[in-house]
Design a protein around this motif. Structure first.
Motif, PDB file in Angstrom:
ATOM      1  N   GLN A  93     -13.223   1.192  -1.115  1.00 33.24           N
ATOM      2  CA  GLN A  93     -12.127   1.706  -1.934  1.00 33.24           C
ATOM      3  C   GLN A  93     -11.640   3.054  -1.413  1.00 33.24           C
ATOM      4  N   ILE A 115      -3.844  -1.964  -1.478  1.00 34.64           N
ATOM      5  CA  ILE A 115      -3.444  -3.267  -0.939  1.00 34.64           C
ATOM      6  C   ILE A 115      -1.972  -3.525  -1.257  1.00 34.64           C
ATOM      7  N   PHE A 155      -8.595  -0.636  -5.474  1.00 36.07           N
ATOM      8  CA  PHE A 155      -8.357  -1.771  -4.584  1.00 36.07           C
ATOM      9  C   PHE A 155      -6.933  -2.293  -4.651  1.00 36.07           C
ATOM     10  N   LEU A 173      -9.761   2.529   1.931  1.00 42.42           N
ATOM     11  CA  LEU A 173      -8.444   1.927   1.713  1.00 42.42           C
ATOM     12  C   LEU A 173      -7.453   2.945   1.167  1.00 42.42           C
ATOM     13  N   PHE A 221       0.189  -1.526   1.162  1.00 42.80           N
ATOM     14  CA  PHE A 221       0.256  -2.086   2.500  1.00 42.80           C
ATOM     15  C   PHE A 221       1.063  -3.384   2.527  1.00 42.80           C
ATOM     16  N   VAL A 222       1.002  -4.167   1.462  1.00 41.85           N
ATOM     17  CA  VAL A 222       1.706  -5.453   1.422  1.00 41.85           C
ATOM     18  C   VAL A 222       3.175  -5.294   1.008  1.00 41.85           C
TER      19      VAL A 222
END
Length: 108
Positions: free
Chosen positions: A62, A100, A96, A65, A103-104
């Motif tokens: 975590q 994510i 989390f 990231l 980035f997506v």
């Protein structure tokens, strides 16, 4: 303990918030210390070493990231980010899911 005086010259109290308590009795279970602690779940020491290691690994992932996402967000020009950078900076802090999602969906 006597009640504190409020500063009048005659030594009388001008107001009283609570009446003084003369004596308090504590109920202690046999062998107890008198301190009560409500337990909401499992403490760290109750976990097995394998469970503790999984938590440490999850926390490290975590952290990595989120760090990578914040670093990328800071260096990326605003025109290459979908939406406001300040909003993405807050979203990245969500465990989390935030990094994510950045980035997506956050980068162009």
């Amino acid at each position: 303990m006597p009640p504190q005086e409020s500063g009048t010259s005659q030594g009388k109290m001008t107001h009283s918030a609570l009446a003084p308590v003369e004596h308090v009795t504590a109920i202690v279970a046999p062998g107890g210390t008198g301190h009560t602690r409500r337990k909401h779940g499992t403490s760290w020491s109750d976990l097995t070493s394998q469970q503790q290691m999984r938590i440490r690994i999850g926390a490290a992932v975590q952290f990595l990231l989120a760090s990578a996402a914040w670093f990328d967000l800071a260096r990326r020009p605003a025109r290459l980010v979908r939406g406001k950078k300040s909003v993405w900076a807050l979203i990245i802090g969500v465990n989390f899911v935030g990094p994510i999602a950045y980035f997506v969906r956050g980068r162009r």
